[in-house]
Design a protein around this motif. Sequence first.
Motif, PDB file in Angstrom:
ATOM      1  N   ASN A  81       0.777  -1.392  -0.193  1.00 15.18           N
ATOM      2  CA  ASN A  81      -0.042  -0.288  -0.098  1.00 15.18           C
ATOM      3  C   ASN A  81       0.785   1.261  -0.148  1.00 15.18           C
ATOM      4  N   THR A  82       1.944   1.219   0.653  1.00 16.33           N
ATOM      5  CA  THR A  82       2.772   2.424   0.892  1.00 16.33           C
ATOM      6  C   THR A  82       3.728   2.851  -0.672  1.00 16.33           C
ATOM      7  N   TYR A 109       0.802   3.976  -2.966  1.00 15.75           N
ATOM      8  CA  TYR A 109       0.545   5.275  -2.385  1.00 15.75           C
ATOM      9  C   TYR A 109       1.546   6.326  -3.229  1.00 15.75           C
ATOM     10  N   LEU A 151       6.648   8.388   1.687  1.00 13.00           N
ATOM     11  CA  LEU A 151       6.956   7.130   2.685  1.00 13.00           C
ATOM     12  C   LEU A 151       6.347   7.258   4.311  1.00 13.00           C
ATOM     13  N   VAL A 164      -0.797   1.640   5.883  1.00  8.69           N
ATOM     14  CA  VAL A 164       0.755   1.788   5.443  1.00  8.69           C
ATOM     15  C   VAL A 164       1.838   1.645   6.543  1.00  8.69           C
ATOM     16  N   ILE A 165       3.078   1.698   6.006  1.00  5.77           N
ATOM     17  CA  ILE A 165       4.083   1.196   7.153  1.00  5.77           C
ATOM     18  C   ILE A 165       4.058   1.826   8.481  1.00  5.77           C
TER      19      ILE A 165
END
Length: 296
Positions: A76-77, A80, A230, A250-251
Amino acid sequence: MRAPDVVTRSRLDLVPYMLVGPAVVLLVVMILFPLLLVAGTSLTDWQIGAGWPNFAGLDTYRELLADPDFREAVANTVQYGLMAVPTTAALGLLAALLISSCGRGAAVYRLILFVPSVATLAAMAVAWQMLFSPAVGGIPQLVRALGYVPGNWLQDRTTALPILALIGVWSEAGFAMLFFLAGLKSVPRELNEAMALDNGGMAERLFHVVLPHLAPISVFVLAFTALRALRVFDTVAIITRGGPEKSTLVILYYIYQQGFQLFRTNLAAGASVLFVVAVILLSAVQLLGRTAGGKR
């Protein structure tokens, strides 16, 4: 007289270290020591409330890489970033070109386009959430006025992440615009005048003069924007909380969940170490782009 001169000279030699010393201490205490502590935690099986940690070596990273949620967060990151980074750079370049070509009012336009970049993203996330609300949001109301039926886009797996990327582009395009405006000042005026004398059109001047000179700053802007992408967290935490169906996980939100909701501290530490490695790599690319821009 020589002895006092030697003492004075030695004291002067210590002045740079005395000036740099407080910054070095803060760097060690606030950044390096916590980073080493996190890296050490990632090599254990420690979880909050589970007692004394035991050394686990790379088992934490194996568990992390086998975790489907972590793989989903990485995917997902990346997705994105692929949506937000090139769009932000392209809009920033377009805005810079338009502003540099207009005379009066350039400062006003620059200010208007830069305001979203300095706005508090957490507060703006709430505003965007209300804007997309299917009940009272302005965008769904506009869609209804056009004769269409709006969906609950923030709760739709296929549209939630693109909307977050749209918000990211809105908040970061101003920075890209400023970098490109600075880069446009380095384009030699003589080349533009020569192209004009040769009856070169706007497109020819853009692709043969402007863009080649903006190549180093473009690398810098892409790396800078990728770093910002990020680090996306605010909009995810406030608007979607990783949903729907983990489509916006996300991360950084994964690290937050593992560390502060599930108390799996070792996995949160391992993900943090991998995140720092990715940030360092992107920072190196950004530094190379800045160095190349300076040489030009």
